[in-house]
Each structure stands twice: as structure tokens, then as C-alpha cells.
Write an enzyme that holds these catalytic residues in place. Sequence first.
Site, PDB file in Angstrom:
ATOM      1  N   HIS A 137      -3.100  -1.728  16.308  1.00 11.60           N
ATOM      2  CA  HIS A 137      -4.057  -2.259  15.328  1.00 11.60           C
ATOM      3  C   HIS A 137      -5.505  -2.227  15.776  1.00 11.60           C
ATOM      4  O   HIS A 137      -6.391  -2.589  14.993  1.00 11.60           O
ATOM      5  CB  HIS A 137      -3.670  -3.688  14.934  1.00 11.60           C
ATOM      6  CG  HIS A 137      -2.374  -3.752  14.202  1.00 11.60           C
ATOM      7  ND1 HIS A 137      -1.180  -4.005  14.837  1.00 11.60           N
ATOM      8  CD2 HIS A 137      -2.082  -3.537  12.904  1.00 11.60           C
ATOM      9  CE1 HIS A 137      -0.206  -3.973  13.944  1.00 11.60           C
ATOM     10  NE2 HIS A 137      -0.719  -3.684  12.768  1.00 11.60           N
ATOM     11  N   CYS A 143      -5.087  -4.033  21.018  1.00 14.98           N
ATOM     12  CA  CYS A 143      -3.742  -3.631  20.605  1.00 14.98           C
ATOM     13  C   CYS A 143      -3.726  -2.129  20.291  1.00 14.98           C
ATOM     14  O   CYS A 143      -4.562  -1.646  19.539  1.00 14.98           O
ATOM     15  CB  CYS A 143      -3.347  -4.430  19.366  1.00 14.98           C
ATOM     16  SG  CYS A 143      -1.970  -3.678  18.484  1.00 14.98           S
ATOM     17  N   HIS A 199       3.802   1.553   2.492  1.00 14.71           N
ATOM     18  CA  HIS A 199       5.009   0.817   2.101  1.00 14.71           C
ATOM     19  C   HIS A 199       5.762   1.594   1.015  1.00 14.71           C
ATOM     20  O   HIS A 199       6.987   1.690   1.025  1.00 14.71           O
ATOM     21  CB  HIS A 199       4.650  -0.569   1.541  1.00 14.71           C
ATOM     22  CG  HIS A 199       3.946  -1.469   2.508  1.00 14.71           C
ATOM     23  ND1 HIS A 199       2.814  -2.157   2.184  1.00 14.71           N
ATOM     24  CD2 HIS A 199       4.226  -1.797   3.792  1.00 14.71           C
ATOM     25  CE1 HIS A 199       2.414  -2.885   3.223  1.00 14.71           C
ATOM     26  NE2 HIS A 199       3.258  -2.671   4.217  1.00 14.71           N
ATOM     27  N   LYS A 239     -11.618  13.231   4.623  1.00 15.58           N
ATOM     28  CA  LYS A 239     -11.345  11.809   4.428  1.00 15.58           C
ATOM     29  C   LYS A 239     -11.335  11.433   2.955  1.00 15.58           C
ATOM     30  O   LYS A 239     -12.148  11.889   2.177  1.00 15.58           O
ATOM     31  CB  LYS A 239     -12.400  10.987   5.148  1.00 15.58           C
ATOM     32  CG  LYS A 239     -12.071  10.811   6.596  1.00 15.58           C
ATOM     33  CD  LYS A 239     -12.923   9.699   7.171  1.00 15.58           C
ATOM     34  CE  LYS A 239     -12.637   9.530   8.637  1.00 15.58           C
ATOM     35  NZ  LYS A 239     -13.833   9.768   9.441  1.00 15.58           N
ATOM     36  N   HIS A 285       0.847  -1.196   0.000  1.00 15.74           N
ATOM     37  CA  HIS A 285       0.000   0.000   0.000  1.00 15.74           C
ATOM     38  C   HIS A 285       0.885   1.250   0.000  1.00 15.74           C
ATOM     39  O   HIS A 285       2.117   1.159  -0.017  1.00 15.74           O
ATOM     40  CB  HIS A 285      -0.991  -0.034   1.165  1.00 15.74           C
ATOM     41  CG  HIS A 285      -0.371  -0.142   2.524  1.00 15.74           C
ATOM     42  ND1 HIS A 285       0.321   0.897   3.107  1.00 15.74           N
ATOM     43  CD2 HIS A 285      -0.330  -1.166   3.409  1.00 15.74           C
ATOM     44  CE1 HIS A 285       0.741   0.512   4.297  1.00 15.74           C
ATOM     45  NE2 HIS A 285       0.374  -0.744   4.497  1.00 15.74           N
ATOM     46  N   CYS A 342      -0.529  -9.754  20.090  1.00 13.23           N
ATOM     47  CA  CYS A 342      -1.243  -9.208  18.925  1.00 13.23           C
ATOM     48  C   CYS A 342      -0.622  -9.831  17.682  1.00 13.23           C
ATOM     49  O   CYS A 342       0.568  -9.649  17.414  1.00 13.23           O
ATOM     50  CB  CYS A 342      -1.134  -7.686  18.851  1.00 13.23           C
ATOM     51  SG  CYS A 342      -1.710  -7.065  17.241  1.00 13.23           S
ATOM     52  N   LYS A 395     -13.712   6.056  -0.898  1.00 13.52           N
ATOM     53  CA  LYS A 395     -13.440   5.004  -1.884  1.00 13.52           C
ATOM     54  C   LYS A 395     -13.837   5.457  -3.275  1.00 13.52           C
ATOM     55  O   LYS A 395     -13.147   5.209  -4.241  1.00 13.52           O
ATOM     56  CB  LYS A 395     -14.216   3.742  -1.519  1.00 13.52           C
ATOM     57  CG  LYS A 395     -13.634   3.048  -0.329  1.00 13.52           C
ATOM     58  CD  LYS A 395     -14.069   1.608  -0.248  1.00 13.52           C
ATOM     59  CE  LYS A 395     -13.341   0.936   0.895  1.00 13.52           C
ATOM     60  NZ  LYS A 395     -13.548  -0.480   0.963  1.00 13.52           N
ATOM     61  N   CYS A 444       0.833  -7.295  15.099  1.00 15.17           N
ATOM     62  CA  CYS A 444       2.165  -6.761  15.443  1.00 15.17           C
ATOM     63  C   CYS A 444       3.188  -7.876  15.507  1.00 15.17           C
ATOM     64  O   CYS A 444       4.380  -7.620  15.471  1.00 15.17           O
ATOM     65  CB  CYS A 444       2.169  -6.116  16.824  1.00 15.17           C
ATOM     66  SG  CYS A 444       1.217  -4.631  16.969  1.00 15.17           S
TER      67      CYS A 444
HETATM   68  O1  ME8 Z   1       6.593  -4.246  10.272  1.00 19.41           O
HETATM   69  N1  ME8 Z   1       3.013   5.417   6.727  1.00 19.41           N
HETATM   70  O2  ME8 Z   1       6.237  -5.059   8.121  1.00 19.41           O
HETATM   71  P1  ME8 Z   1       4.991  -4.197   7.622  1.00 19.41           P
HETATM   72  C1  ME8 Z   1       4.318   5.283   6.493  1.00 19.41           C
HETATM   73  N2  ME8 Z   1       7.722  -7.149   8.610  1.00 19.41           N
HETATM   74  N3  ME8 Z   1       4.943   4.098   6.427  1.00 19.41           N
HETATM   75  C2  ME8 Z   1       4.201   3.005   6.566  1.00 19.41           C
HETATM   76  C3  ME8 Z   1       2.810   3.062   6.788  1.00 19.41           C
HETATM   77  C4  ME8 Z   1       2.210   4.343   6.870  1.00 19.41           C
HETATM   78  N4  ME8 Z   1       0.919   4.513   7.073  1.00 19.41           N
HETATM   79  N5  ME8 Z   1       2.360   1.802   6.890  1.00 19.41           N
HETATM   80  C5  ME8 Z   1       3.452   0.982   6.720  1.00 19.41           C
HETATM   81  C6  ME8 Z   1       6.809  -5.036   9.360  1.00 19.41           C
HETATM   82  N6  ME8 Z   1       4.550   1.706   6.514  1.00 19.41           N
HETATM   83  C7  ME8 Z   1       7.901  -6.081   9.520  1.00 19.41           C
HETATM   84  C8  ME8 Z   1       9.247  -5.404   9.367  1.00 19.41           C
HETATM   85  S1  ME8 Z   1      11.918  -5.448   9.296  1.00 19.41           S
HETATM   86  C9  ME8 Z   1      13.102  -6.548   9.762  1.00 19.41           C
HETATM   87  C10 ME8 Z   1      10.410  -6.316   9.561  1.00 19.41           C
HETATM   88  C11 ME8 Z   1       5.917   1.210   6.275  1.00 19.41           C
HETATM   89  O3  ME8 Z   1       4.515  -4.856   6.370  1.00 19.41           O
HETATM   90  C12 ME8 Z   1       6.847   1.633   7.404  1.00 19.41           C
HETATM   91  O4  ME8 Z   1       8.158   1.699   6.916  1.00 19.41           O
HETATM   92  O5  ME8 Z   1       4.016  -4.003   8.717  1.00 19.41           O
HETATM   93  C13 ME8 Z   1       6.688   0.503   8.386  1.00 19.41           C
HETATM   94  O6  ME8 Z   1       7.751   0.394   9.301  1.00 19.41           O
HETATM   95  C14 ME8 Z   1       6.637  -0.687   7.441  1.00 19.41           C
HETATM   96  O7  ME8 Z   1       5.881  -0.208   6.313  1.00 19.41           O
HETATM   97  C15 ME8 Z   1       5.949  -1.855   8.115  1.00 19.41           C
HETATM   98  O8  ME8 Z   1       5.653  -2.820   7.184  1.00 19.41           O
END
Ligand code: ME8
Length: 526
Positions: free
Chosen positions: A146, A143, A21, A294, A18, A126, A297, A129
Site C-alpha cells: 500500500h 508497506c 473487485h 494513464k 471498484h 499495516c 479522471k 493489509c
Molecule cells: O483482501 N486487480 O479484501 P479486499 C484484480 N477482506 N483484483 C483485485 C484488484 C486489482 N487491482 N484489487 C482488488 C481483502 N482485487 C480481504 C479478503 S477473504 C477471506 C478476505 C480483488 O477488499 C482481488 O480478488 O482488499 C483481491 O484479492 C481482493 O479484491 C481483495 O479485496
Amino acid sequence: MPPFYITTPIYYVNDAPHVGHAYCTVNADALARWHRLLGDEVFFLTGTDEHGAKVAEAAEQHGVSPQEWADTVVQRFVSAWGDLHVSNDDYIRTTEPRHHRSVQAFLQRIYDNGYIRLDTYRGLYCVSCEDYYTPEQLVDAKCPVHDRPVTEMEEENYFFELSKFEDRLLEWYESAPEAIRPMTKRNEALSFVRGGLKDISITRTSLEWGVPVPWNPSHIFYVWSDALVNYLTAIGFGEDEARCAHWWPAVHHVVGKEILRFHCVWWPAMCMAAGIEPPAHVFVHGWLLVGGRKLSKSLIALAAGDAVGNGASEDGGDAPVRLTEIAPQVLTHDFGVDPTRYHLLREVPFGTDGDFSYEGMVSRYNADLANNLGNLVSRVATVVASKCGGVGPAPDPDSALGPLAAQIVGAVSDAWARFQPHEALESTWRLIGAANAALEAAEPWKAEPGPAVDAVLGDALEVLRLVSLLASPAMPTTCAEIWRRIGLEGAPEDRQVPEDAVWGGYPGGVPVERGAALFPRRKATA
Ligand code: ME8
């Protein structure tokens, strides 16, 4: 060539990529590209975190094995990053044999060094997490990250003796004050450690989806203790010591703020326990939020022409959309790749939380890209065609824009060095603004061809050359196109900063091409 090793978090494959990421990945990508421009030897790693309860749960819900599920979702990450022109040098999947080997080697070292013991764990877990909480940390018994119920868990686990590393971590924070950035996040890690550390559970017996513990295969490693090691797997830990020593500890981990504790407390302590240096730098960024008005969709579906992505609504309603429901492709489809990258880099200061909105994206696109950069490119090409027969003149070596450009190149370099892409771009755009202002003051379109017209157009072309160089980490395709249109050989990526970012590099006497508008103006949506 100094080594510059940069990583993103490895993303869970429980769901599709998303915009959050994409925000992290594009920022890391731009930093990698900037360091390539500096002539550094760059290794840029991203990948996916494919073990753990969360992924196993998603696979079960879809009636497939965890491996089948991971194999499918991983393709969506790989193609999202391809679509966004992310220039990673490697892509790590934690299900790869190379990762299993390095996790086992790394944790075996910690075990052999005497920092792992067996005990029973009870706690509130959780699954989203993949982490335990104390009752006090919960919000409304859910949590805090989440907002979903936690599960009571009790099992025999191996524990990593994190508590033994309190002093060493505090010494590390003191001796390497730059290691965790921004400062507020460093202080957060510091106060967490000062509050006292508990040993952490690093294995599970309740789950089979993970890396087996080498000294007791009835356990698997907990997903976080496996995931963090990815940063070492990719540089050959346990298999190619010379390669590993080349890149480690000169690493820059870019992570979101919710995983600060794992990267700024657990990970450095695990490294110390295994007898290796902690990472040189962890940059903790904030969250992109959908606030203000907001996002609905239907608005996203409209924006995407209803064509692609999981952001486009299936229920068709006007329900608010969460950021995690917007696929990066929805934005690239509607705005183009480089404008999407630009927005992700420019809108929110890296390190703080910020709002993401479709309206904000349209207005920044119009202001910065259509009216500013796009306008400069098109008016320069038009006037060069009408006044100079389509041949770009050389800049004035004594132009007033020269010292400004030098100052801006310095500011841009400093901003990238501090992991502040938004600031680097803001400074770059000051140069575009100055060139547009100089053109408006001189009005070469009204003047007779001659040296004065040549000088002002030559200056503007030189600004475009410099801007293409400085903005190429953010907008590689557009900058290469501007470079080509103004008659330069190769691409900005083949050049180097600061050597090629000196006023006067535009040669003059080369053809300047008029092309289609780079950024056609968009209608505001509100
Ligand atoms: O935590 N705003 O993976 P994850 C900005 N697998 N960045 C965001 C975001 C948002 N709303 N949402 C997600 C994990 N991110 C673990 C990590 S590392 C050894 C393991 C980004 O799929 C941000 O960088 O939940 C966050 O730390 C990461 O996606 C979490 O991705």
C-alpha cells in the site's frame, strides 16, 4: 450432480467496490454459471469483510459507528453485483450472528486441539493489509503493497501455532499438486513454507470491533482469522454437519495474489488444526493495473457521461486515476453490463497481471462484439429476412463447421475446467469468425433463394445457437437475447453442456427476428 462450491474473497467495506473487485467477482460468477451449464450443483458465495482496524478507521473518519458504516457500504457492493448480474447463491457479511457463531466454534476447536497459545506480539503493522511486516519486507520504510507508513504495535495476543504445520502443508502441496493454481503460485506458497513458518497472532485487545474470543472475551479475533472462516459459515459449519460435509472440501476459492499466503498457507493449516480437510482448490489471480497510457479522471468522467460513480472526477482535473477509484458502474453505464463482463473476462489471462485501459476496452468492444458477434447476428437476421421470408433454415448436418464446432466445444470446456475464461472466450470467438468467413465466401445476400442459401444460413444460425450456449456464462443477457431472436425456446441457461452443444441442434423452420444492433460501434477515444 457433482457439487461445485465457489467463493470470492470477502471484500473490505472500508471503501466502495471498484473494478478490481468486479474483475474477481465476474470471473467467479462466469465459472459458477459454466458449472451450472454442466449440470453441477453450484453454490456460489461472495460477501463482505466487515471487521478489523481498517473498517473501524474508515467509520471513525466518517463519524459513524463501524456497524453503521458497514451497513451503508455493503449496499454498494450488493448493488454493484446486482448491476453486473452476478448470480451468487448467498451473500455473507462477517457481522452476521451466523458468522460470529461459526468463527467461535471453529477457533474453539483449534484451541481445544492445543494449537493456540498466549504470547506478546511486537511488530510493524499495516492497517490497510491488516498484517504485520518485518523491517526487511518494507520498501522505503513503508508497506510494500500500500505504500503507506506502518505502525509499531505491541500487545498480548493469542497465537496460532502455524509453525507446527510446516510438514503437513508440504505433504499437502505434494499430495494435491492441483490444489493451488496456477503452478507459479503453488510454487510461491511452497517456497514460503520451505522458508520456515512463524506462529501467527490471531487476536487483538487494542480493538473492540470484531468477534469476541469465546475462551477469553477481553480479546477479539484478528480480522483475518475471522474472515477466512466465512467460507465455512455459509455452508453451516458447526450447525448443519450434513450440509457442511456436502460442500466441504469440494470448494474453489478464487483470490487475488496479494492474499495467497492467507489462503494457501494459513487457511489450510487452520483447517488441519480444526480437524477438517483443507480446501480442494485455491485459484490465485493477478492484478488488473492501470498502466500504459494513464487513465485520466476526465476521460473516465467523459466515458461515464459524467453521470455516475466514484470514478467520475469531482476535482475535474486530468489527474491519473487509480484502478481502485473506478466504480464498476462507470463501465456498465458506458458500455453495458455484458460488454463490461466480457472485457473483464477476456482481456487479461486469469492468473496473470494485466493492463486495464479505457482505450483497450473500446477497441476490444469494437473488434469482438460490434464487428464479430454483433455483425454475425445482424447479417444473418437480415439475409434470413430477405431470402427465407424470416424463417430460419436448418443447418447442414455435414457442414465443414460441424467438426470445427466439436473441436471448439472441447477446447472451451477444457479452458473453463482450468479456470481460464479468457481462453474459453477466445475459442468461442474462433467459431464466430469461421461462420462470418463462411458467409463472406458464400455471399448468400447475392444468391438466389434455394438449398445452398438455406444451408449456409442454417449453419450460421447453428453457430449462433452454440455460441449463445458457450458464451452465456460471460454474457447471460445478450446470449438469451440472441437465443430468442433466432427463434429458440427458453434460454441458454436452461440447457446443458455437452449434451446441447452438439452440431445440428438448431431446428430450422422457426422465425428469426431482426432487432436493433446488439453492440453499436463505438468511436475510438484516442
Ligand atoms: O483482501 N486487480 O479484501 P479486499 C484484480 N477482506 N483484483 C483485485 C484488484 C486489482 N487491482 N484489487 C482488488 C481483502 N482485487 C480481504 C479478503 S477473504 C477471506 C478476505 C480483488 O477488499 C482481488 O480478488 O482488499 C483481491 O484479492 C481482493 O479484491 C481483495 O479485496
